[in-house]
Design a protein around this motif. Structure first.
Motif, short mmCIF file in Angstrom:
data_model
loop_
_atom_site.label_atom_id
_atom_site.label_comp_id
_atom_site.label_asym_id
_atom_site.label_seq_id
_atom_site.Cartn_x
_atom_site.Cartn_y
_atom_site.Cartn_z
N HIS A 142 47.63 17.49 16.45
CA HIS A 142 46.70 17.38 15.32
C HIS A 142 46.85 16.02 14.62
O HIS A 142 47.96 15.59 14.35
CB HIS A 142 46.94 18.49 14.30
CG HIS A 142 46.60 19.85 14.80
ND1 HIS A 142 47.51 20.66 15.43
CD2 HIS A 142 45.43 20.52 14.82
CE1 HIS A 142 46.94 21.79 15.78
NE2 HIS A 142 45.67 21.73 15.43
N GLY A 425 42.19 7.91 9.68
CA GLY A 425 41.01 8.78 9.72
C GLY A 425 40.03 8.30 10.75
O GLY A 425 39.51 7.20 10.64
N THR A 428 34.27 8.98 12.61
CA THR A 428 33.24 10.04 12.54
C THR A 428 33.68 11.14 11.59
O THR A 428 32.90 11.64 10.77
CB THR A 428 32.96 10.61 13.93
OG1 THR A 428 32.50 9.55 14.78
CG2 THR A 428 31.92 11.71 13.89
C1 LIG Z 1 47.51 2.41 16.22
C2 LIG Z 1 47.65 3.72 15.51
C3 LIG Z 1 48.54 3.83 14.45
C4 LIG Z 1 48.73 5.05 13.80
N1 LIG Z 1 49.65 5.15 12.79
C5 LIG Z 1 49.88 6.36 12.22
C6 LIG Z 1 50.89 6.50 11.22
O1 LIG Z 1 51.58 5.55 10.87
N2 LIG Z 1 51.11 7.74 10.70
C7 LIG Z 1 50.38 8.83 11.08
O2 LIG Z 1 50.62 9.92 10.57
N3 LIG Z 1 49.38 8.71 12.02
C8 LIG Z 1 49.13 7.52 12.59
N4 LIG Z 1 48.14 7.39 13.54
C9 LIG Z 1 47.40 8.57 13.98
C10 LIG Z 1 45.98 8.56 13.44
O3 LIG Z 1 45.98 8.78 12.07
C11 LIG Z 1 45.15 9.62 14.17
O4 LIG Z 1 45.07 9.28 15.53
C12 LIG Z 1 43.74 9.68 13.55
O5 LIG Z 1 43.81 10.30 12.30
C13 LIG Z 1 42.74 10.40 14.45
O6 LIG Z 1 43.17 11.72 14.64
P1 LIG Z 1 43.24 12.32 16.13
O7 LIG Z 1 44.04 11.40 16.95
O8 LIG Z 1 43.67 13.74 15.99
O9 LIG Z 1 41.74 12.27 16.63
P2 LIG Z 1 40.81 13.54 16.97
O10 LIG Z 1 40.43 14.23 15.72
O11 LIG Z 1 41.45 14.32 18.05
O12 LIG Z 1 39.53 12.76 17.50
C14 LIG Z 1 39.05 12.94 18.83
C15 LIG Z 1 37.52 13.04 18.76
O13 LIG Z 1 37.19 14.28 18.14
C16 LIG Z 1 36.20 14.06 17.12
N5 LIG Z 1 36.34 15.06 16.07
C17 LIG Z 1 37.48 15.56 15.55
N6 LIG Z 1 37.21 16.48 14.61
C18 LIG Z 1 35.87 16.58 14.51
C19 LIG Z 1 34.96 17.34 13.71
N7 LIG Z 1 35.39 18.23 12.79
N8 LIG Z 1 33.64 17.15 13.87
C20 LIG Z 1 33.18 16.25 14.77
N9 LIG Z 1 33.98 15.51 15.58
C21 LIG Z 1 35.30 15.67 15.44
C22 LIG Z 1 36.53 12.66 16.61
O14 LIG Z 1 35.39 12.09 15.97
C23 LIG Z 1 36.90 11.93 17.91
O15 LIG Z 1 35.71 11.46 18.51
C24 LIG Z 1 47.95 6.18 14.22
C25 LIG Z 1 47.03 6.06 15.26
C26 LIG Z 1 46.87 4.84 15.90
C27 LIG Z 1 45.89 4.72 17.04
#
Ligand SMILES: Cc1cc2nc3c(=O)[nH]c(=O)nc-3n(C[C@H](O)[C@H](O)[C@H](O)COP(=O)(O)OP(=O)(O)OC[C@H]3O[C@@H](n4cnc5c(N)ncnc54)[C@H](O)[C@@H]3O)c2cc1C
Ligand SMILES: CCCCCCCCCCC/C=C/C(=O)SCCNC(=O)CCNC(=O)[C@H](O)C(C)(C)COP(=O)(O)OP(=O)(O)OC[C@H]1O[C@@H](n2cnc3c(N)ncnc32)[C@H](O)[C@@H]1OP(=O)(O)O
Length: 627
Positions: A142, A425, A428
């Motif tokens: 998550h 975040g 989208t």
């Molecule tokens: C370089 C980098 C540094 C980071 N550093 C940190 C850090 O220091 N600390 C930390 O805690 N995190 C960190 N992160 C993590 C980052 O915060 C998350 O990757 C980010 O919040 C996106 O969440 P996810 O990976 O779960 O994406 P997901 O939510 O899995 O996204 C995948 C797809 O699903 C879509 N989606 C998801 N939910 C919905 C919805 N309800 N409706 C429509 N579409 C949806 C999204 O738009 C996307 O297209 C880092 C990430 C990166 C790449």
């Protein structure tokens, strides 16, 4: 030739006071002084060289980043730099590192969600870097869905402790910057469990490593998540993986400004919105908007200077070929990005004010503008990072083949920048938050609660609510359209704040006029790009659309003589730009040629592997009959 300004003829065309524009771009004379002084300090110190990054292995790259971070800290301490100067130094060192998260998230989280007592205990240690922190929220399973996080924090009244645990593989913390190899402490976000009842996600200060020998503490499994996009880029950062095996921490290490747990095991929710637990993300999102203007302006500076240097076709009677910056197609791709860089600078200034205002209100328990602050930071972070990532790629293409060289600075800038569309975040997901805010506003139209601030214009849609037109379909069903509406809402804010900026006193010959041209380009380019929506909703007529297009071409002609001066106003050193194509003196070709021979591959005229692989190939006896 070295020392010759190959862009002097362009700089002489400028119709405005560039030094005055430098102050506007920096924000104030003081800000310009700090920025100018620190950028030159970093550029002149060989300890901060960055031209060798693409030749280092991951381990060499990472160790070099640690060296630079330590050297930067020593410079800050030795020179007794202020917090503002120190932040600028880290900015101009220009390398993602654990310090970004220590200063940019770990400390703000304690300041925003810690009690006074917790701040007094932990902030002095953090400010002196006697502990190094990270922000551990995202998990393997998550990231977007914070309420879906699985790490648990179970209160044990027997010992007055929380037991932090990773119950599943997907609950492993995954991505936090600085976590993998450096951070000694984390703000870990976990589901609070008291007396068998869950109370949502809260932040906990957890020590990860020994302050004696840096080894992981009992119950802590921690490491790096591996190579990321691009070669150098974000691989200077140790984004980490972390698992807790029933790690015990004192009760007073739960950040308790928003919610509290007493030693008797009583859970108390302060009379503040639960969402304040998300406060650090709101803070970083507004810094990311300012960062967008920096990243986009760097790419635009490189592409603009190179577009003035590059000549291709158009030679008349043996005369010089045409500068590609004079082609209308080049201008129609480049100048809207130049306008966007300035637009994002000013929206970043406004958002910084909005964040400071909401923070002040929160201290007085005034939560009235929190929803708008959330919507604005989420929406503008999404809009500016998407536009900037796309803009950097467009600038690479504007530089033709040479834009694809590492020595152009653009591939690295793109690779470091693009995760901004995801971290803090997903763009989208954040736009859906804006859409939710807009729909809530529409649902309140007609009530006594009148929309104010950035949604004041929505009183004009009130008639839509009264006729209850359209089929009431679910938010999810209409989410694609709602996301587009959210983008339009954010674009309206950007344009409005650019116009408001122009209503301020702006000193300097011709400076305000140049900004008016850029503001009109930004607005009319949007109108041109989305003219389908404007026409289909009857907002404009086809004649209006044609007039806008004609005016855009005229505005591009007005920018053309000032383009180099407008990017000079960013006041970037060649060191910070890291680009041969964007070097101040425009002496591109000799520098490209010289740089090529420095590549390790050219250390020998016959490549390593020739005798093993090429010679046998060339000398093969067996040849097919056809050859
Ligand atoms: C370089 C980098 C540094 C980071 N550093 C940190 C850090 O220091 N600390 C930390 O805690 N995190 C960190 N992160 C993590 C980052 O915060 C998350 O990757 C980010 O919040 C996106 O969440 P996810 O990976 O779960 O994406 P997901 O939510 O899995 O996204 C995948 C797809 O699903 C879509 N989606 C998801 N939910 C919905 C919805 N309800 N409706 C429509 N579409 C949806 C999204 O738009 C996307 O297209 C880092 C990430 C990166 C790449
Ligand atoms: C030297 C300085 C250098 C600084 C440089 C920093 C460099 C940065 C490097 C990169 C570091 C990256 C770090 C990270 O990525 S940290 C992890 C980031 N993760 C996220 O952003 C997660 C995104 N998801 C969320 O924010 C939430 O899950 C989400 C908002 C999507 C949903 O939350 P939730 O389910 O709890 O809420 P609802 O959608 O149900 O909404 C309920 C109501 O709460 C309001 N709300 C939601 N969020 C906020 C907020 N942040 N502030 C205020 N209010 C909020 C929401 O609008 C709803 O209100 P209504 O009920 O009135 O509609």
């Amino acid at each position: 030739m070295e020392g010759v300004d190959h862009l002097a003829h362009e700089r002489n065309k400028s119709e405005f006071d560039v030094d005055a524009m430098k102050i506007v771009w920096a924000g104030s004379p003081h800000a310009f002084d700090v920025s100018d002084r620190i950028s030159k300090l970093v550029a002149s110190d060989p300890g901060f060289r960055k031209d060798n990054r693409s030749t280092l292995s991951r381990k060499e790259l990472f160790k070099n980043t640690l060296r630079k971070a330590a050297y930067a800290w020593k410079t800050i301490v030795d020179l007794r730099l202020s917090e503002e100067e120190a932040a600028k130094l880290r900015f101009y060192v220009d390398e993602p590192a654990f310090t970004d998260l220590h200063w940019g998230m770990f400390i703000p989280a304690i300041k925003g969600q810690g009690t006074e007592e917790q701040q007094q205990k932990w902030l002095p240690l953090a400010y002196k870097m006697q502990i190094i922190g990270c922000y551990a929220q995202t998990e393997l399973g998550h990231g977007s869905n914070v309420q879906g996080l699985e790490t648990t924090a179970t209160f044990d009244p027997q010992t007055d402790e929380f037991i932090i645990h990773s119950p599943t593989l997907t609950s492993s913390k995954w991505w936090p910057g600085g976590l993998g190899k450096v951070a000694t402490h984390a703000i870990a976000y976990a589901r609070l469990i008291v007396g068998g009842r869950e109370h949502g996600v809260n932040g906990f200060i957890v020590q990860l490593r020994s302050l004696e020998d840096h080894s992981p503490l009992l119950g802590i499994t921690v490491g790096d998540i591996g190579m990321k996009f691009g070669n150098g880029a974000y691989n200077t950062m140790d984004n980490g993986v972390l698992r807790f095996d029933h790690v015990r921490i004192p009760r007073n290490q739960m950040l308790m400004r928003v919610s509290q747990v007493t030693c008797e095991g009583k859970y108390k929710q302060s009379d503040v919105p639960r969402q304040l637990v998300y406060g650090t993300m709101v803070y970083v999102r507004q810094t990311i908007v300012a960062d967008a203007s920096c990243a986009l302006s760097r790419a635009v500076c490189i592409a603009t200077r190179y577009s003035a240097v590059r000549r291709q076709f158009g030679s008349q009677n043996g005369g010089p070929e045409t500068q590609v910056i004079d082609y209308k197609t080049q201008q129609s791709r480049l100048f809207p990005l130049l306008a966007s860089a300035y637009a994002f600078r000013f929206i970043g200034e406004w958002l910084k004010w909005l964040y400071a205002d909401v923070t002040q209100r929160l201290q007085a328990n005034d939560f009235s503008t929190l929803p708008e602050a959330h919507a604005c930071t989420a929406g503008l972070k999404s809009l500016t990072t998407t536009a900037t990532a796309d803009g950097i790629e467009e600038c690479r293409k504007l530089c033709g083949g040479h834009g694809y060289l590492c020595s152009s600075g653009l591939p690295e800038l793109f690779a470091v920048y693009v995760p901004a569309c995801t971290y803090e975040g997903d763009n989208t997901v954040l736009l859906l938050q804006v859409a939710r805010f807009l729909m809530k506003t529409v649902s309140q139209l007609g009530s006594s609660k009148k929309p104010v601030g950035t949604i004041a214009y929505m009183t004009r849609v009130e008639h839509l609510m009264q006729c209850r037109c359209g089929v009431q379909r679910g938010f999810a069903e209409l989410s694609v359209d709602l996301v587009e509406a959210a983008v339009a809402h954010c674009q309206l804010i950007v344009v409005s704040k650019f116009i408001e900026k122009l209503q301020q006193e702006i000193p300097g010959k011709g400076v305000k006029q140049q900004l008016e041209v850029l503001c009109n380009i930004y607005a009319l380019f949007l109108l041109h790009k989305h003219q389908g929506d404007f026409l289909s909703t009857g907002c404009i007529t086809p004649k209006h659309a044609a007039l806008a297009n004609d005016e855009l071409r005229s505005l591009y002609s007005q920018v053309r003589p000032n383009a180099i001066a407008l990017v000079d106003a960013f006041n970037y050193t060649d060191h910070y730009l890291g680009s041969i194509l964007g070097c101040y003196d425009g002496n591109v070709y000799p520098k490209l040629y010289e740089a090529a021979w420095k590549d390790p591959l050219n250390e020998s005229v016959v490549p390593d592997g020739y005798h093993q692989y090429i010679r046998p190939l060339l000398k093969q006896e067996i040849r097919t009959a056809r050859l």
